[in-house]
Design an enzyme around this catalytic site. Structure first.
Site, PDB file in Angstrom:
ATOM      1  N   ARG A 121       0.840  -1.201   0.000  1.00 35.30           N
ATOM      2  CA  ARG A 121       0.000   0.000   0.000  1.00 35.30           C
ATOM      3  C   ARG A 121       0.867   1.239   0.000  1.00 35.30           C
ATOM      4  NH1 ARG A 121      -5.657  -1.657   2.597  1.00 35.30           N
ATOM      5  NH2 ARG A 121      -6.490  -2.026   0.537  1.00 35.30           N
ATOM      6  N   GLN A 126      -1.096   2.589  -5.810  1.00 37.74           N
ATOM      7  CA  GLN A 126      -2.519   2.815  -5.515  1.00 37.74           C
ATOM      8  C   GLN A 126      -3.435   2.398  -6.669  1.00 37.74           C
ATOM      9  OE1 GLN A 126      -2.669   6.842  -4.108  1.00 37.74           O
ATOM     10  NE2 GLN A 126      -3.363   6.200  -2.099  1.00 37.74           N
ATOM     11  N   ASP A 129      -4.254  -1.448  -6.892  1.00 40.19           N
ATOM     12  CA  ASP A 129      -4.679  -2.090  -5.651  1.00 40.19           C
ATOM     13  C   ASP A 129      -6.086  -2.688  -5.785  1.00 40.19           C
ATOM     14  OD1 ASP A 129      -5.425  -2.696  -3.069  1.00 40.19           O
ATOM     15  OD2 ASP A 129      -4.620  -0.863  -2.200  1.00 40.19           O
ATOM     16  N   SER A 132      -8.472  -2.273  -2.662  1.00 40.48           N
ATOM     17  CA  SER A 132      -9.158  -0.979  -2.565  1.00 40.48           C
ATOM     18  C   SER A 132     -10.286  -0.876  -3.574  1.00 40.48           C
ATOM     19  CB  SER A 132      -8.186   0.172  -2.844  1.00 40.48           C
ATOM     20  OG  SER A 132      -7.292   0.287  -1.797  1.00 40.48           O
ATOM     21  N   TYR A 229      -2.836  -0.383   8.569  1.00 44.52           N
ATOM     22  CA  TYR A 229      -3.690  -1.461   9.072  1.00 44.52           C
ATOM     23  C   TYR A 229      -3.803  -1.435  10.585  1.00 44.52           C
ATOM     24  CZ  TYR A 229      -3.546  -3.668   4.485  1.00 44.52           C
ATOM     25  OH  TYR A 229      -3.681  -3.934   3.159  1.00 44.52           O
TER      26      TYR A 229
END
Ligand code: NAD
Length: 376
Positions: A121, A126, A129, A132, A229
């Site tokens: 991440r 991005q 991903d 996501s 996280y």
């Protein structure tokens, strides 16, 4: 350079790892794209649209024959991949921790398996991903599903027959899915509150116009947490959180739970006795159902009624938005492969020391090479 796109075989899977737009872009990079017949069927993409985009359509045997790259949503059985070149890349959500034997099978078949769900991440990754992109859609759908089983309206309505109060929505766990759930519930006109263990989410909740509900006296997780996280919280925090939730939840109409801790079962956030304090007709959508559930009594993939409250065991929500979920997943795959594409050589090149490659490469040269698997 031949890229094969497989038709998914997993039960209930609706998505496709390519869309005509990404097919066209791969062709523009100089690759040949071969799509298995019917691959886009459940995502409303007819084979002809792939052909118009410059791809060929054929049987699995035909698309795999001589393939250098195989794109998939879920990791297929290794035995179903014969015909691909030795050293071909297999790129998709390969579920490495739960499907270790399958990963060993990819190594034995000489495939380079790349698990997209292990994408680090970092800013650079991005747009690649898949967690996501799929969570975003799932967060939206959780609210829509909750609204559809809730026997009342979400927005405040002033009618000639009287006023309808806005629904009160509480979102527990404010990662990618939770943020989208807050935004969706706000758009539908609900009064929204939300909580998380990571203190950085407080501002994010406020910026969406929702009310943050946080444990104040016991330390949770500072800032973003490790790599964004959550980790498990202390027993004192859990007790304080349970008390906070007990006070708040009885006044809520819809609760969306999304809390996950990587590598651990989902934290239990709502007990049966807390459900009993909610008004009959209320709805809980448990997005952590597949990871053990945030809510006592959740059944993955089913709706159950406890104390008059409907608990929706939300499972694989992105699959219910097949066209959009396919488009975002397919673009994640394209963004990844095009970022490492060597234009002169006409194929992707993976530097061994690259952070992304180290994180997602599972097998190479006939062996399992990923540290998360070899250390296990
Ligand atoms: P996730 O699915 O792992 O967890 C969902 C949420 O549950 C998290 O916000 C977590 O803090 C929360 N949670 C865990 N235990 C809880 C508890 N007991 N009570 C309440 N909440 C609890 O999270 P995610 O959606 O994968 O996002 C995690 C982070 O990663 C976010 O900060 C997100 O912005 C970040 N992120 C960064 C990138 C990037 O930079 N490439 C991409 C995606 C996400």
């Amino acid at each position: 350079m031949k890229i094969a796109v497989l038709k998914e075989t997993a039960a209930g899977e609706t998505r496709c790892a390519a869309i005509p737009e990404t097919g066209k872009k791969f062709v523009a990079l100089g690759a040949g794209v071969a799509v298995e017949r019917g691959a886009g069927e459940h995502a409303s993409i007819p084979d002809e649209e792939f052909e118009t985009a410059g791809a060929t359509v054929g049987s699995r045997e035909e698309v795999l024959g001589g393939a250098d790259v195989i794109l998939c949503i879920n990791g297929p059985e290794p035995a179903s991949l014969s015909g691909a070149k030795n050293g071909a890349m297999l790129v998709g959500a390969l579920d490495p921790l739960r499907g270790r034997e399958t990963i060993d099978g990819y190594a034995a078949a000489g495939l380079d398996a790349l698990a997209m769900e292990w994408m680090p991440r970092i800013t650079r990754a991005q747009s690649m991903d898949i967690l996501s992109s799929q969570s975003n859609l799932a967060g939206y759908k959780a609210v829509v599903d909750g609204a559809s089983v809730y026997g009342r309206a979400f927005p405040m309505m002033m009618t000639a027959a009287g006023t309808i109060n806005p629904a009160k929505v509480f979102v527990m766990g404010v990662g990618v899915a939770g943020l989208q759930a807050i935004a969706t519930a706000k758009r539908l006109g609900a009064q929204v509150s939300a909580t998380d263990v990571r203190s950085a989410t407080r501002e994010q909740i406020q910026s969406l116009g929702a009310k943050p509900i946080f444990v104040e006296n016991v330390a949770g997780i500072e800032g973003e947490g490790v790599g964004g996280y959550a980790t498990e919280t202390s027993p004192e925090y859990q007790k304080a959180q349970a008390e906070l939730v007990s006070g708040h939840i009885a006044k809520q109409d819809i609760v969306i739970t999304t809390a996950l801790i990587p590598g651990k079962p989902a934290p239990r956030l709502i007990s049966d006795s807390q459900i009993a304090t909610m008004r009959p007709g209320s709805v809980i959508v448990d997005m952590a159902a597949d990871a053990g559930g945030n809510v006592e009594g959740t059944v993955p993939g089913e709706s159950v009624v406890k104390h008059g409250v409907t608990i929706v065991g939300a499972s694989n929500l992105a699959r219910t938005l097949a066209a959009d979920a396919s488009a975002l997943f397919a673009r994640n795959l394209y963004n990844f492969l095009s970022a490492v594409w060597d234009k002169e050589q006409g194929h992707p090149v993976f530097p061994d020391d690259d952070e992304i490659v180290k994180a997602i490469r599972l097998t190479h040269g006939g062996k399992v090479v990923n540290e998360r698997l070899t250390a296990a």
